[in-house]
Design a protein around this motif. Structure first.
Motif, PDB file in Angstrom:
ATOM      1  N   TRP A 198       0.769  -1.135  -0.053  1.00 33.13           N
ATOM      2  CA  TRP A 198       0.230  -0.148   0.114  1.00 33.13           C
ATOM      3  C   TRP A 198       0.889   1.197  -0.011  1.00 33.13           C
ATOM      4  CZ3 TRP A 198      -0.033   3.496   4.079  1.00 33.13           C
ATOM      5  CH2 TRP A 198      -1.137   4.621   3.610  1.00 33.13           C
ATOM      6  N   THR A 211       2.294   1.479  -3.458  1.00 34.29           N
ATOM      7  CA  THR A 211       1.295   1.682  -4.668  1.00 34.29           C
ATOM      8  C   THR A 211       0.190   2.675  -4.517  1.00 34.29           C
ATOM      9  OG1 THR A 211      -0.168  -0.227  -4.384  1.00 34.29           O
ATOM     10  CG2 THR A 211       1.932  -0.554  -5.323  1.00 34.29           C
ATOM     11  N   LYS A 230      -2.752   1.266  -3.369  1.00 33.92           N
ATOM     12  CA  LYS A 230      -3.954   0.685  -3.504  1.00 33.92           C
ATOM     13  C   LYS A 230      -4.729   0.155  -2.158  1.00 33.92           C
ATOM     14  CE  LYS A 230      -3.032  -1.453  -7.995  1.00 33.92           C
ATOM     15  NZ  LYS A 230      -2.879  -2.925  -8.684  1.00 33.92           N
ATOM     16  N   GLU A 250      -7.055  -1.682  -1.485  1.00 32.61           N
ATOM     17  CA  GLU A 250      -7.214  -3.133  -1.199  1.00 32.61           C
ATOM     18  C   GLU A 250      -6.150  -3.505  -0.310  1.00 32.61           C
ATOM     19  OE1 GLU A 250      -6.283  -5.844  -4.577  1.00 32.61           O
ATOM     20  OE2 GLU A 250      -6.630  -4.039  -5.858  1.00 32.61           O
TER      21      GLU A 250
END
Length: 748
Positions: A125, A128, A130, A132
């Protein structure tokens, strides 16, 4: 004077200051420097842009592997148990139904404790962004909380190694700004309470401190306190952990510098530890100080700077291209192959931290890395974030002629903290390697083996024998002097020297007594170290390592005559004349008598010949073989699953020993031995004869490989000392000097 030295050091350039080792900052100074923002543990806001660029560039392969892994994660909401090992009782406690290792730990009973995947997801995380990955990380952190609460409730330690919990703490820190106050408290408070509880839980835990790997419970105070400091969860508890956590860590780092002594030896000469898990504590502390407090720990602790030198001299290069260890201390001897899976990582970290300021150390580090076997990568199993932090390491750097850097022309290296002398005729598969221990000042995983030696030539020709396991052998034979190439002084009904015993091992009911061994460690004195292009010499006075009821003197001088011969001289005196003195040589295969005073045994492609010059008309007894491999005190102490283990041809447990003793009783015995190694069978034995004066015992020997002739003399009584002379093949004098500086023997 201390203030003046500090002022002078502060005026030096950074690289010179690091070489000296500045005093570390106080705990108040450290606390005052902790960043107020997040993240702060291993990674901070200032590092993030560069870290992301590095991850998407130089470390792209590691990022790809990380993302593939976390993409496959499906975090469970509850702990998943392993029914083959544990059950959960009616009160919600974990109960082991089958042992998995030397001691029970809750991690053995679950599929994951959540710590490692939480770290991997949080790292993904961070890089990136992201969402999720962040959601998965939080789910795994909740699982980690349930795990430590189960551990505390069950009164079973969570892990022997604290790595997954450090990873969980780091993941929490990285996610901190995205969590609600309730989520912060829900996750962090149980972790901090658990860390405090595990400092004195009242049951088995890994309490290792300054003389161990520092991967147990005390270490967690620093990391938990750092993450919890002013987190608004329990600031009092966090600081209660942080302050002693830092101060204890400083003690550990100071001890590591002391033990290293500029040679790189990391706490223990048992390389399964020092070349395995031990470096993580040092490196992670340096990383965390820098990220959280902007403190450059390299200015205060330098033991990892010299780490490659230690690996270099503790390694044996085998014919198969793999690295072998000598087998000191708590090694298991299953093959004596050094697991090099972590070495690339440990050496890369050394370059990252110290390479720029210490180019000579970096050079040997790069040379060792160049000859490591296999496809080497930064390890991501213990601390997944490591590859993304090593921006000071260039994996593509090439060093010219690494073999020449490693083979620097020296025959020996000395590690004073353990009185360890390592010698070799080169760093090649066909070289002679030996290690001699005399005068250990520290006790990390050590045995009762002072004045002992290990020799390798095309295989192990003089072994450290036995193995660690869950049977009586572990205590009754393996750590005792009888299992090592040292000297026994036998005395009836002597208590067996104490040693640790695995927690899950069966209770020993058989009577245990010592078979002539040492009963104390850290009491031997090293006699010194010297070398020339032709020889290496060291020695030890181990008198105080034996009971005062039987030993008046136990002195050994150990001389390596390059490339393939050794001379060993022992002065041994007992309290009573009938206390038998015994000289030991352990071999893998059976020694055979070539003459009454000459024996030879082979191992691998090599062999060793042992010639007794003193005592005159000595008794020789070969002990070993089926049913007597580990014979002592009237019985054989078999290793666990012995038949199956012996079936593996690479095992190095040892199966035979030669005992040499005087023909008649007497208080004083002088042993003089010539050892020669070579390809099996040794075709050309060294010519040797005993030479004596009124005050000295000695040997004249011509070594076949070099055609050099030596005369060595040893003081028979009084001052410990001697002299060496040598002539080359043409008869020219090449050596004429004392062996070592004369020393007074230890008085008793």
């Amino acid at each position: 004077m201390h203030l003046l030295k500090t002022m002078l050091l502060l005026a030096l350039p950074v690289s010179l200051a690091m070489a000296e080792g500045l005093p570390p900052p106080s705990v108040d100074e450290v606390v005052a420097k902790i960043r107020p923002d997040r993240p702060r543990l291993f990674i901070n806001q200032d590092m993030l842009p560069g870290l992301r660029d590095y991850a998407n560039g130089t470390a792209k392969s590691y990022l790809s592997a990380l993302l593939r892994k976390v993409d496959g994660y499906q975090p469970p909401t509850e702990l998943e148990f392993r029914p083959e090992y544990v059950r959960i009782d009616d009160e919600g406690r974990m109960v082991f139904i089958r042992n998995r290792g030397n001691q029970n730990a809750c991690e053995y009973g679950v599929k994951t404790d959540g710590g490692f995947p939480a770290n991997e997801c949080a790292l993904a995380w961070l890089i990136t962004g992201k969402e999720e990955y962040r959601v998965k990380a939080i789910a795994y952190l909740r699982l980690l909380v349930k795990f430590v609460q189960l551990s505390d409730h069950s009164r079973i330690m969570p892990n022997w190694y604290n790595y997954s919990r450090i990873c969980g703490l780091a993941a929490y820190d990285w996610l901190y700004d995205t969590l609600t106050p309730d989520e912060r408290r829900e996750i962090l408070l149980p972790l901090l309470q658990h860390i405090k509880h595990m400092q004195k839980p009242g049951y088995l835990r890994n309490s290792g401190g300054a003389d161990a790997g520092y991967y147990g419970e005390p270490t967690l105070r620093w990391y938990g306190g750092l993450v919890g400091y002013k987190a608004g969860v329990d600031d009092v508890l966090a600081e209660e952990l942080l302050r002693p956590g830092y101060e204890h860590y400083v003690t550990v780092m100071k001890r590591r510098d002391e033990v290293s002594g500029g040679k790189g030896l990391l706490i223990s000469i048992t390389v399964g530890y020092s070349l395995g898990a031990y470096p993580w504590a040092s490196y992670n502390f340096l990383h965390s100080l820098q990220s959280a407090c902007a403190i450059d720990g390299r200015q205060h602790w330098i033991h990892m700077r010299d780490y490659a030198n230690y690996f270099n001299w503790m390694s044996i290069l085998g014919a198969d291209g793999r690295f072998y260890e000598f087998g000191w201390g708590d090694a298991n001897h299953s093959s004596n192959i050094i697991g090099t899976g972590l070495m690339y990582t440990h050496l890369a970290q050394a370059i990252h931290f110290y390479g720029q300021d210490f180019p000579e150390q970096a050079k040997i580090t790069q040379a060792i890395m160049a000859v490591l076997p296999g496809d080497q990568r930064i390890n991501t199993g213990s601390f997944p974030f490591t590859p993304f932090l090593l921006t000071g390491f260039d994996a593509n750097a090439v060093i010219d002629n690494p073999d020449a850097v490693i083979n620097d022309g020296r025959l020996g290296e000395f590690f004073p903290s353990y009185g360890l002398t390592n010698v070799r005729s080169g760093f090649r598969a066909d070289a002679t390697y030996a290690s001699f221990k005399a005068g250990a000042k520290y006790d990390g995983h050590q045995h009762y083996d002072e004045n002992s030696f290990i020799i390798y030539k095309h295989g192990f020709q003089a072994l450290d024998t036995g193995t660690r396991d869950d049977v009586e052998h572990h205590l009754a034979y393996y750590p005792q002097t009888v299992a090592h190439n040292s000297v026994l002084i036998r005395m009836a009904d002597e208590p067996l020297a104490r040693h640790w015993y695995p927690a899950n091992a069966p209770k020993i009911t058989a009577p245990l007594t010592s078979d002539g061994g040492q009963d104390a460690r850290r009491k031997a004195v090293n006699l010194g170290f010297d070398q020339s292009p032709y020889h290496v010499v060291s020695g030890g006075d181990a008198t105080l390592c034996y009971s005062d009821k039987k030993c008046r003197e136990a002195v050994r001088q150990f001389v390596y005559l390059a490339p393939d011969c050794f001379v060993v001289y022992d002065r041994v005196s007992s309290v009573a004349p009938d206390q038998q003195k015994v000289w030991l040589w352990h071999s893998q295969n059976e020694p055979t008598a070539l003459a009454p005073e000459l024996f030879q045994a082979s191992s691998g492609q090599g062999a060793m010949a042992v010639r007794t010059l003193l005592p005159i008309a000595a008794k020789h007894e070969v002990i070993g073989g089926p049913g007597k491999e580990y014979w002592t005190n009237g019985r054989n102490w078999e290793i666990f699953d012995q038949e199956k283990r012996f079936a593996k041809p690479e095992n190095q447990y040892g199966r035979y020993r030669l005992e040499v003793s005087p023909a008649a009783d007497g208080e004083k015995t002088r042993f003089l031995h010539l050892l020669q190694v070579g390809l099996a069978p040794i075709q050309k034995l060294a010519q040797a004869r005993l030479i004596q004066t009124e005050t000295q015992d000695g040997i004249e020997v011509t070594c076949p490989e070099s055609q050099r002739r030596y005369q060595l003399f040893f003081n028979r009584d009084g001052l410990i000392g001697g002299h060496i002379r040598a002539w080359d093949a043409a008869g020219q004098s090449i050596l004429d000097q004392p062996l070592l500086e004369d020393r007074e023997p230890i008085a008793r």
